[in-house]
Design an enzyme around this catalytic site. Sequence first.
Site, PDB file in Angstrom:
ATOM      1  N   GLU A 166      35.787  34.041  56.648  1.00 17.33           N
ATOM      2  CA  GLU A 166      35.269  34.918  56.189  1.00 17.33           C
ATOM      3  C   GLU A 166      36.316  35.598  55.297  1.00 17.33           C
ATOM      4  O   GLU A 166      37.318  35.365  55.031  1.00 17.33           O
ATOM      5  CB  GLU A 166      35.315  35.806  57.015  1.00 17.33           C
ATOM      6  CG  GLU A 166      34.702  36.911  56.816  1.00 17.33           C
ATOM      7  CD  GLU A 166      33.565  37.205  57.013  1.00 17.33           C
ATOM      8  OE1 GLU A 166      32.669  36.636  58.027  1.00 17.33           O
ATOM      9  OE2 GLU A 166      32.640  37.713  55.792  1.00 17.33           O
ATOM     10  N   PHE A 167      35.263  35.490  54.233  1.00 18.37           N
ATOM     11  CA  PHE A 167      36.594  36.262  52.387  1.00 18.37           C
ATOM     12  C   PHE A 167      36.180  37.147  52.841  1.00 18.37           C
ATOM     13  O   PHE A 167      35.591  37.985  51.415  1.00 18.37           O
ATOM     14  CB  PHE A 167      35.815  35.556  51.447  1.00 18.37           C
ATOM     15  CG  PHE A 167      35.934  33.857  51.703  1.00 18.37           C
ATOM     16  CD1 PHE A 167      37.230  33.015  51.591  1.00 18.37           C
ATOM     17  CD2 PHE A 167      34.812  33.170  52.488  1.00 18.37           C
ATOM     18  CE1 PHE A 167      37.180  31.881  52.096  1.00 18.37           C
ATOM     19  CE2 PHE A 167      35.157  31.466  52.862  1.00 18.37           C
ATOM     20  CZ  PHE A 167      36.016  30.901  52.615  1.00 18.37           C
ATOM     21  N   LYS A 222      40.214  28.708  53.342  1.00 16.60           N
ATOM     22  CA  LYS A 222      39.975  30.700  53.431  1.00 16.60           C
ATOM     23  C   LYS A 222      41.993  30.393  53.355  1.00 16.60           C
ATOM     24  O   LYS A 222      42.160  31.519  51.943  1.00 16.60           O
ATOM     25  CB  LYS A 222      40.427  31.048  55.793  1.00 16.60           C
ATOM     26  CG  LYS A 222      40.919  32.669  55.495  1.00 16.60           C
ATOM     27  CD  LYS A 222      39.847  33.108  54.273  1.00 16.60           C
ATOM     28  CE  LYS A 222      40.914  34.705  54.458  1.00 16.60           C
ATOM     29  NZ  LYS A 222      39.969  35.267  55.509  1.00 16.60           N
ATOM     30  N   GLY A 271      51.270  45.692  38.828  1.00 18.31           N
ATOM     31  CA  GLY A 271      51.240  46.694  39.693  1.00 18.31           C
ATOM     32  C   GLY A 271      51.928  46.533  40.997  1.00 18.31           C
ATOM     33  O   GLY A 271      53.279  45.674  41.372  1.00 18.31           O
ATOM     34  N   GLY A 275      48.972  44.081  49.747  1.00 20.35           N
ATOM     35  CA  GLY A 275      49.328  44.297  50.738  1.00 20.35           C
ATOM     36  C   GLY A 275      48.313  44.315  51.556  1.00 20.35           C
ATOM     37  O   GLY A 275      47.313  43.614  51.309  1.00 20.35           O
ATOM     38  N   CYS A 278      45.701  40.689  55.679  1.00 15.66           N
ATOM     39  CA  CYS A 278      45.923  39.607  54.634  1.00 15.66           C
ATOM     40  C   CYS A 278      47.246  38.245  54.169  1.00 15.66           C
ATOM     41  O   CYS A 278      47.355  38.088  54.413  1.00 15.66           O
ATOM     42  CB  CYS A 278      44.135  39.510  54.684  1.00 15.66           C
ATOM     43  SG  CYS A 278      43.633  40.184  55.500  1.00 15.66           S
ATOM     44  N   LYS A 281      50.202  38.263  55.582  1.00 18.97           N
ATOM     45  CA  LYS A 281      51.027  37.067  56.386  1.00 18.97           C
ATOM     46  C   LYS A 281      50.459  36.002  56.108  1.00 18.97           C
ATOM     47  O   LYS A 281      50.923  35.281  56.439  1.00 18.97           O
ATOM     48  CB  LYS A 281      50.686  38.288  57.879  1.00 18.97           C
ATOM     49  CG  LYS A 281      49.256  38.531  58.045  1.00 18.97           C
ATOM     50  CD  LYS A 281      48.101  37.622  59.125  1.00 18.97           C
ATOM     51  CE  LYS A 281      46.558  38.034  58.750  1.00 18.97           C
ATOM     52  NZ  LYS A 281      45.732  36.645  59.280  1.00 18.97           N
ATOM     53  N   LYS A 341      44.942  49.540  49.547  1.00 17.41           N
ATOM     54  CA  LYS A 341      44.359  49.865  48.285  1.00 17.41           C
ATOM     55  C   LYS A 341      43.267  51.131  48.194  1.00 17.41           C
ATOM     56  O   LYS A 341      42.938  51.636  49.681  1.00 17.41           O
ATOM     57  CB  LYS A 341      43.782  48.062  48.095  1.00 17.41           C
ATOM     58  CG  LYS A 341      42.263  48.320  49.222  1.00 17.41           C
ATOM     59  CD  LYS A 341      42.084  46.939  49.108  1.00 17.41           C
ATOM     60  CE  LYS A 341      40.387  46.510  49.525  1.00 17.41           C
ATOM     61  NZ  LYS A 341      40.160  45.339  49.436  1.00 17.41           N
TER      62      LYS A 341
HETATM   63  C1  UGA Z   1      41.827  39.634  50.685  1.00 16.50           C
HETATM   64  C2  UGA Z   1      40.884  38.608  50.047  1.00 16.50           C
HETATM   65  O1  UGA Z   1      40.599  39.494  48.969  1.00 16.50           O
HETATM   66  C3  UGA Z   1      39.153  38.353  50.805  1.00 16.50           C
HETATM   67  O2  UGA Z   1      38.632  37.167  49.650  1.00 16.50           O
HETATM   68  C4  UGA Z   1      39.303  37.756  52.318  1.00 16.50           C
HETATM   69  O3  UGA Z   1      38.990  36.997  52.838  1.00 16.50           O
HETATM   70  C5  UGA Z   1      40.233  39.515  53.306  1.00 16.50           C
HETATM   71  O4  UGA Z   1      41.730  39.157  52.194  1.00 16.50           O
HETATM   72  C6  UGA Z   1      40.880  38.219  54.395  1.00 16.50           C
HETATM   73  O5  UGA Z   1      41.773  37.633  54.270  1.00 16.50           O
HETATM   74  O6  UGA Z   1      40.290  38.959  55.305  1.00 16.50           O
HETATM   75  P1  UGA Z   1      41.670  42.451  51.345  1.00 16.50           P
HETATM   76  O7  UGA Z   1      42.990  42.104  51.669  1.00 16.50           O
HETATM   77  O8  UGA Z   1      40.609  43.617  51.740  1.00 16.50           O
HETATM   78  O9  UGA Z   1      40.910  40.641  51.318  1.00 16.50           O
HETATM   79  O10 UGA Z   1      41.670  42.780  49.680  1.00 16.50           O
HETATM   80  P2  UGA Z   1      42.214  42.607  48.470  1.00 16.50           P
HETATM   81  O11 UGA Z   1      41.360  43.153  47.408  1.00 16.50           O
HETATM   82  O12 UGA Z   1      41.703  41.040  48.598  1.00 16.50           O
HETATM   83  O13 UGA Z   1      43.710  43.101  48.208  1.00 16.50           O
HETATM   84  C7  UGA Z   1      44.964  43.278  48.691  1.00 16.50           C
HETATM   85  C8  UGA Z   1      46.058  43.308  47.497  1.00 16.50           C
HETATM   86  O14 UGA Z   1      46.247  43.067  46.884  1.00 16.50           O
HETATM   87  C9  UGA Z   1      46.219  45.052  47.459  1.00 16.50           C
HETATM   88  O15 UGA Z   1      47.288  45.647  47.949  1.00 16.50           O
HETATM   89  C10 UGA Z   1      45.352  45.230  46.076  1.00 16.50           C
HETATM   90  O16 UGA Z   1      46.000  46.705  45.505  1.00 16.50           O
HETATM   91  C11 UGA Z   1      46.196  43.632  46.074  1.00 16.50           C
HETATM   92  N1  UGA Z   1      46.026  43.343  44.240  1.00 16.50           N
HETATM   93  C12 UGA Z   1      44.639  42.958  44.201  1.00 16.50           C
HETATM   94  C13 UGA Z   1      46.834  43.797  43.297  1.00 16.50           C
HETATM   95  O17 UGA Z   1      47.648  43.769  42.992  1.00 16.50           O
HETATM   96  N2  UGA Z   1      46.239  42.891  42.156  1.00 16.50           N
HETATM   97  C14 UGA Z   1      44.789  42.911  41.708  1.00 16.50           C
HETATM   98  O18 UGA Z   1      44.592  42.606  40.860  1.00 16.50           O
HETATM   99  C15 UGA Z   1      43.999  42.677  42.766  1.00 16.50           C
END
Ligand code: UGA
Length: 472
Positions: A166-167, A222, A271, A275, A278, A281, A341
């Site tokens: 799942e993504f 994944k 920034g 965190g 996902c 870890k 986030k």
């Molecule tokens: C992430 C992946 O994007 C999903 O595709 C995946 O399914 C999911 O993990 C998972 O393994 O279940 P998610 O943890 O919901 O999704 O959040 P993201 O949108 O990926 O953001 C992750 C972190 O990166 C956040 O803390 C966000 O603030 C940070 N981030 C994101 C940045 O610091 N800079 C960016 O340009 C983008």
Amino acid sequence: MSTSEQPERIDHQRNRVTVVGLGYLGATHAICMAKLGHRVIGVDVDADKVAALQDGALPFHEPGLQEELSGALATHRLSFTTDFDRAVEHGDTLFVCVGTPQKEGTDAADLTFVDAAFDALAARLTRRALIVGKSTVPVGTAQRLARRVAAASPAGDDVEVAWNPEFLREGFAVEDTLHPDRLVFGVASDWALRRLTQVLGPVLSTGVPAIVCDLPTAELVKVAANAFLATKISFINAMAEICEAAGADVGLLAQALGHDSRIGSRFLKPGLGFGGGCLPKDIRAFAHRAEELGVGGTLTFLREVDQVNLRRRARMVDLIRELADGDLRGKRIAALGASFKPDSDDVRDAPALEVARMLAMEGAHVRVYDPAAAANAHRIYPDLDYAASLAAAVDDADVVALLTEWQEFIDADPESMGRHVRHRRVADGRRVLDAARYRLAGWDYRALGGPERIVSVPEENRTGEFPATALR
Ligand code: UGA
């Protein structure tokens, strides 16, 4: 009984789906499968979570999902239970969506919940069925589980295992489930592929590409995707460190890099870093798994990706300390944001909350405000002070620290906020505030990752040819 059985007879063409584990992933998956027309039972050991979902109350914050839950329950195609016998009896396709957190004291993934879920299904399955793993697992897990299930199940080899990673992103869970960029089907037989294709047919019919592969490749897609995303974020944050040392502006650097279509601007936001439950870890478990496979050297760079990411938190504390005249003791800091986030109440490995904790450790009086995550944050760090509103958080603050880029913070008016604080000093940990507006309102504005430079073009000479961000 006859009235509740009737829809089942009418719907007999539809698939009978069971979803094990009702966290973010499982609850979303169960709801979306019902929306696609399948008859779905979601099962979890957590009775409170099951009761909430059955009552139509989503136990976490996810935009749009509450409405989908209510809609799906109203069709009577979706129900939730703690009764594994009932759940296994129901499903021909059984999705496993339980968590794989980091194991205590090591970087490895903790597979206790995955193993328990597969064992619970295997023991009860007496007929041909497909168990589909969706959890993020170390490569090799699916094949191990397939052998374990065949050995333990009364149905033996008739129970097959497939992997369909799942993504979905938190905050976009429904969209990502129903309209994903791609589907990955890790299968060991044509039958398993047909079954998966049938269940996910409505998604496939919208033109979503499907990659059909073996079990280990599916598992790897994944973790490789999350490793790449984490690497991209840490790359730009490593550039931020360089910019800070050289007096350059990482915002403008990222903007310029992003225009190269081979690089792209997504996941290149500098920034406070990544965190959540996902990315952190997953990169650790991936590097650990590579070591187990005897190819540890291949992924040592992921250790550095992790280190760059963690250093951002310390650098943010430095920046806030600098704004607080070099000493945090007794200073009042407004910490805006706790979730990892925006549009999420998830505080797992949240950079924002970690910064708040580090500030408090240095003797600052930290007041945290988050539009959705305060209750979860309070559970982890009950000693921090939590404000009920943005105004209350910034009241009398020596420094305002933007830690999670909630829209409410981006929209806040620097002039009216300025009337609440003791000193107009702001540290922008996500580089989302309008630096020019803050400076105009008399704030000492500092951004993590470089100056957010006021390019020395006098206001009256600005022709409007340049995007505003280039002129900050
Ligand atoms: C992430 C992946 O994007 C999903 O595709 C995946 O399914 C999911 O993990 C998972 O393994 O279940 P998610 O943890 O919901 O999704 O959040 P993201 O949108 O990926 O953001 C992750 C972190 O990166 C956040 O803390 C966000 O603030 C940070 N981030 C994101 C940045 O610091 N800079 C960016 O340009 C983008």
